[in-house]
Design a protein around this motif. Structure first.
Motif, PDB file in Angstrom:
ATOM      1  N   LEU A 190      11.865  13.810  14.769  1.00 30.82           N
ATOM      2  CA  LEU A 190      13.216  13.258  14.826  1.00 30.82           C
ATOM      3  C   LEU A 190      13.391  12.388  16.068  1.00 30.82           C
ATOM      4  CD1 LEU A 190      15.282  16.366  13.664  1.00 30.82           C
ATOM      5  CD2 LEU A 190      14.457  14.432  12.300  1.00 30.82           C
ATOM      6  N   ASP A 191      12.807  12.814  17.174  1.00 34.18           N
ATOM      7  CA  ASP A 191      12.902  12.020  18.404  1.00 34.18           C
ATOM      8  C   ASP A 191      12.267  10.651  18.214  1.00 34.18           C
ATOM      9  OD1 ASP A 191      14.238  13.988  19.751  1.00 34.18           O
ATOM     10  OD2 ASP A 191      12.468  14.770  20.776  1.00 34.18           O
ATOM     11  N   ASP A 192      11.148  10.598  17.475  1.00 35.46           N
ATOM     12  CA  ASP A 192      10.491   9.318  17.231  1.00 35.46           C
ATOM     13  C   ASP A 192      11.343   8.412  16.351  1.00 35.46           C
ATOM     14  OD1 ASP A 192       8.268   9.846  18.765  1.00 35.46           O
ATOM     15  OD2 ASP A 192       7.080  10.628  17.103  1.00 35.46           O
ATOM     16  N   ILE A 193      12.035   8.998  15.382  1.00 35.59           N
ATOM     17  CA  ILE A 193      12.905   8.210  14.512  1.00 35.59           C
ATOM     18  C   ILE A 193      14.067   7.630  15.310  1.00 35.59           C
ATOM     19  CG2 ILE A 193      14.496   8.305  12.547  1.00 35.59           C
ATOM     20  CD1 ILE A 193      12.645  10.388  11.298  1.00 35.59           C
ATOM     21  N   ILE A 194      14.657   8.445  16.166  1.00 36.60           N
ATOM     22  CA  ILE A 194      15.754   7.974  17.019  1.00 36.60           C
ATOM     23  C   ILE A 194      15.270   6.859  17.927  1.00 36.60           C
ATOM     24  CG2 ILE A 194      17.333   8.607  18.878  1.00 36.60           C
ATOM     25  CD1 ILE A 194      18.139   9.694  16.137  1.00 36.60           C
ATOM     26  N   MET A 195      14.101   7.056  18.524  1.00 35.65           N
ATOM     27  CA  MET A 195      13.535   6.032  19.405  1.00 35.65           C
ATOM     28  C   MET A 195      13.306   4.733  18.639  1.00 35.65           C
ATOM     29  SD  MET A 195       9.827   5.891  21.300  1.00 35.65           S
ATOM     30  CE  MET A 195       9.045   5.565  19.720  1.00 35.65           C
ATOM     31  N   LEU A 249       7.657   6.663   9.654  1.00 41.16           N
ATOM     32  CA  LEU A 249       7.111   7.536   8.624  1.00 41.16           C
ATOM     33  C   LEU A 249       7.973   8.788   8.522  1.00 41.16           C
ATOM     34  CD1 LEU A 249       3.307   7.247   9.450  1.00 41.16           C
ATOM     35  CD2 LEU A 249       4.788   5.701   8.144  1.00 41.16           C
ATOM     36  N   LYS A 250       8.163   9.259   7.306  1.00 39.96           N
ATOM     37  CA  LYS A 250       9.055  10.404   7.104  1.00 39.96           C
ATOM     38  C   LYS A 250       8.527  11.696   7.708  1.00 39.96           C
ATOM     39  CE  LYS A 250      11.662   8.707   3.155  1.00 39.96           C
ATOM     40  NZ  LYS A 250      12.059   8.875   1.746  1.00 39.96           N
ATOM     41  N   MET A 299      16.020   1.777   6.121  1.00 41.03           N
ATOM     42  CA  MET A 299      15.834   1.432   4.707  1.00 41.03           C
ATOM     43  C   MET A 299      14.675   2.176   4.053  1.00 41.03           C
ATOM     44  SD  MET A 299      16.948  -0.836   2.327  1.00 41.03           S
ATOM     45  CE  MET A 299      17.535  -2.338   3.167  1.00 41.03           C
ATOM     46  N   ASP A 300      14.998   2.912   2.995  1.00 43.31           N
ATOM     47  CA  ASP A 300      13.955   3.502   2.164  1.00 43.31           C
ATOM     48  C   ASP A 300      13.365   2.404   1.281  1.00 43.31           C
ATOM     49  OD1 ASP A 300      12.318   5.399   1.006  1.00 43.31           O
ATOM     50  OD2 ASP A 300      13.822   6.080  -0.423  1.00 43.31           O
ATOM     51  N   ILE A 301      12.145   2.607   0.795  1.00 44.18           N
ATOM     52  CA  ILE A 301      11.523   1.612  -0.077  1.00 44.18           C
ATOM     53  C   ILE A 301      11.883   1.868  -1.532  1.00 44.18           C
ATOM     54  CG2 ILE A 301       9.332   0.760  -0.987  1.00 44.18           C
ATOM     55  CD1 ILE A 301       9.895  -0.358   1.694  1.00 44.18           C
TER      56      ILE A 301
END
Length: 220
Positions: free
Chosen positions: A109-114, A104-105, A54-56
């Motif tokens: 990418l690996d952190d977002i997937i995790m 955080l944007k 979810m974006d703010i």
């Protein structure tokens, strides 16, 4: 088990990029996209995803209100907030709205997937440093500062109180077990009981409770 994901962001490029990235992972499936908070809430009702990224800042209903409606509903969908920390003043509202994590944007990418996998698994401690920074700033804002002196937390044991303090300091279950000289299983059991006794949805809400009760103070 496949994690079913809804992407909620008003920028088509962001949604497309995330969809492409998630498509490379067999355990993640994008089941819908939303450009507004209203669309996100409706999609949750229609497809019951495991996680909403979810974006703010979105037109009309923002991500905070959408998060509040989603987490207050009967669905077990969890919300992972996708934000630019230094710009989104309202991200703190997402804490109270029931968000289970923050990405955080500018993270990898690996952190977002995790993060998606962590939230889907029922946890919320994404990166301790990020969590501590968010909460420290959150409780320092007008109207959110904790009491000067620690207040008693009703219904929990002394050991559970110790665990709550460590959760509030951003400690993982492994670190809690090491600091209290208990097993990992015992640490997880204490955290689970805190969820139940304090009515917390996840670790983020436990952290908020620890700060609000004055058990933990913001780092200087």
């Amino acid at each position: 088990m496949t994690v079913r994901v809804v992407l909620a962001d008003d920028q088509p490029l962001v949604r497309s990029g995330l969809r492409v990235i998630l498509a490379d992972h067999d355990d993640l499936e994008v089941v819908g996209e939303a450009a507004t908070g209203v669309e996100a809430v409706q999609l949750v009702r229609d497809v019951s995803p495991d996680v909403v990224v979810m974006d703010i800042r979105m037109p009309g209903m923002d991500g905070i209100e959408a998060t509040r409606l989603i987490t207050a509903g009967p669905a077990t969908t969890r919300v992972l907030v996708l934000t630019t920390f230094d710009e989104d003043d309202h991200v703190y509202g997402a804490l109270r709205a029931g968000a289970s994590g923050f990405v955080l944007k500018d993270m990898t990418l690996d952190d977002i997937i995790m993060a998606i996998r962590v939230v889907a698994a029922g946890d919320a401690l994404i990166a301790p440093g990020v969590t501590r920074r968010l909460i420290a700033d959150f409780v320092g804002r007008p109207g959110t500062a904790p009491e000067r002196s620690p207040r008693p937390v009703e219904g929990i044991t002394d050991r559970e109180r110790e665990v709550l303090v460590l959760v509030g300091r951003g400690r993982s279950n492994t670190e809690i077990a090491a600091e209290l000289f208990i097993t990992m299983a015992t640490a997880k059991s204490h955290v689970s009981r805190l969820f139940t006794k304090l009515g917390a949805r996840d670790r983020v809400q436990l952290v908020i409770t620890a700060y609000e009760m004055g058990l933990v103070t913001p780092p200087r």
